[in-house]
Design an enzyme around this catalytic site. Structure first.
Site, mmCIF file in Angstrom:
data_model
loop_
_atom_site.group_PDB
_atom_site.id
_atom_site.type_symbol
_atom_site.label_atom_id
_atom_site.label_comp_id
_atom_site.label_asym_id
_atom_site.label_seq_id
_atom_site.Cartn_x
_atom_site.Cartn_y
_atom_site.Cartn_z
ATOM 1 N N GLY A 14 8.798 -5.253 -1.581
ATOM 2 C CA GLY A 14 8.785 -3.995 -2.115
ATOM 3 C C GLY A 14 9.264 -2.912 -1.179
ATOM 4 O O GLY A 14 8.706 -1.998 -1.286
ATOM 5 N N ARG A 17 11.316 1.532 -1.759
ATOM 6 C CA ARG A 17 11.022 2.780 -2.106
ATOM 7 C C ARG A 17 9.642 2.846 -1.863
ATOM 8 O O ARG A 17 8.566 1.889 -1.614
ATOM 9 C CB ARG A 17 11.044 3.189 -3.853
ATOM 10 N N ASN A 83 3.585 -5.935 0.136
ATOM 11 C CA ASN A 83 3.390 -4.732 -0.649
ATOM 12 C C ASN A 83 3.976 -4.777 -2.047
ATOM 13 O O ASN A 83 3.400 -3.680 -2.866
ATOM 14 C CB ASN A 83 4.333 -3.592 0.333
ATOM 15 N N SER A 135 -5.165 -1.525 -2.811
ATOM 16 C CA SER A 135 -5.426 -0.196 -3.525
ATOM 17 C C SER A 135 -6.746 0.252 -3.416
ATOM 18 O O SER A 135 -7.721 -0.604 -3.462
ATOM 19 C CB SER A 135 -4.938 -0.320 -5.001
ATOM 20 N N TYR A 148 -4.944 -5.157 -13.001
ATOM 21 C CA TYR A 148 -4.474 -4.478 -11.831
ATOM 22 C C TYR A 148 -5.674 -4.716 -10.569
ATOM 23 O O TYR A 148 -5.550 -5.211 -9.585
ATOM 24 C CB TYR A 148 -4.193 -3.057 -11.625
ATOM 25 N N LYS A 152 -5.981 -6.749 -7.207
ATOM 26 C CA LYS A 152 -6.308 -6.149 -5.756
ATOM 27 C C LYS A 152 -7.558 -6.680 -5.344
ATOM 28 O O LYS A 152 -7.631 -6.853 -4.041
ATOM 29 C CB LYS A 152 -6.231 -4.828 -6.105
#
Length: 242
Positions: A14, A17, A83, A135, A148, A152
């Site tokens: 990733g 960006r 990432n 995160s 999510y 994580k």
């Protein structure tokens, strides 16, 4: 102290960006030979094209990911930065299990496979650095973030177990948990008013910058980090501590 990563090969998933792009740039600035992944068929153009090897891969495609992991094994990487990640917000009872599976596939299963892939070379050299980007929602959570946060929190546990297993081989594995970060995507989604409102929830009264995350990751991925392993380090302006 400036990290020296000359003669080190790094893989950043990733990396086209946002935070991933900043990490790839910081590693390259430190002298590493950097490969980045993205979902597009072709990678960055111009000057960026010359800085990185681009590898196109859709991590939600299990067969493609398994093939990519075999290529990563042959790539003999000294540094791995996991990432790449995806998110989907939704009420717990209304989430489709296919969407849950897709998030776990990209955010947890892929890092597991890539960690496995790079270990033989790292163990052979008795040196390696793995940084998994989690995160703040892998430390705390909130409504509508179940898939999510599951991914994580799971990545945090996987990293702790891995670190305990390989530290004696000179391999250090850690997580970095960014908080609210000022990326192009964040600005497109929230707009200026949304950014200002979100910043008021952070003790420093601002969002983090991708370059700040990249600086921390680069330190953890460098020889300068000689004794930090198995940790999750939040870089969130104090958000998770209030």
């Amino acid at each position: 102290m400036t990290a020296d990563l000359k003669q080190k090969k790094a893989l950043v998933t990733g990396g086209t960006r946002g935070i991933g792009k900043a990490i790839a740039g910081a590693l390259a600035d430190a002298g590493a030979q950097v490969s980045i992944t993205g979902t597009a068929a072709s990678g960055p153009a111009g000057e960026e094209h010359a800085r990185y090897e681009y590898l196109g891969i859709d991590f939600s495609d299990r067969k493609a990911t398994e093939a990519f992991a075999q290529e990563a094994r042959a790539g003999r990487y000294d540094i791995l930065i996991n990432n790449a990640g995806i998110n989907q917000i939704g009420a717990f009872a209304e989430l489709k299990f296919t969407d849950f599976d897709r998030i776990i596939e990209v955010n947890l299963r892929t890092p597991f496979l890539l960690c496995q892939a790079v270990l033989p070379h790292m163990q052979e050299r008795q040196w390696g650095r793995i940084v998994n980007i989690t995160s703040i929602f892998g430390i705390i959570s909130k409504e509508f973030r179940a898939p999510y946060s599951t991914s994580k929190f799971g990545l945090d546990g996987m990293t702790a177990a891995l670190a305990a297993e390989v530290a004696e081989s000179g391999i250090l594995a850690n997580c970095v948990a960014p908080g609210f970060t000022d990326t192009d995507l964040t600005r497109r989604v929230l707009g200026e008013d949304g950014i200002a409102e979100l910043a008021q929830r952070v003790p420093q009264r601002r969002l983090g910058r991708p370059e700040e995350v990249a600086s921390l990751v680069t330190f953890l991925a460098s020889p300068e980090n000689s004794y930090i392993s198995g940790q999750t380090i939040a870089i969130d302006g104090g958000f998770t501590r209030v």
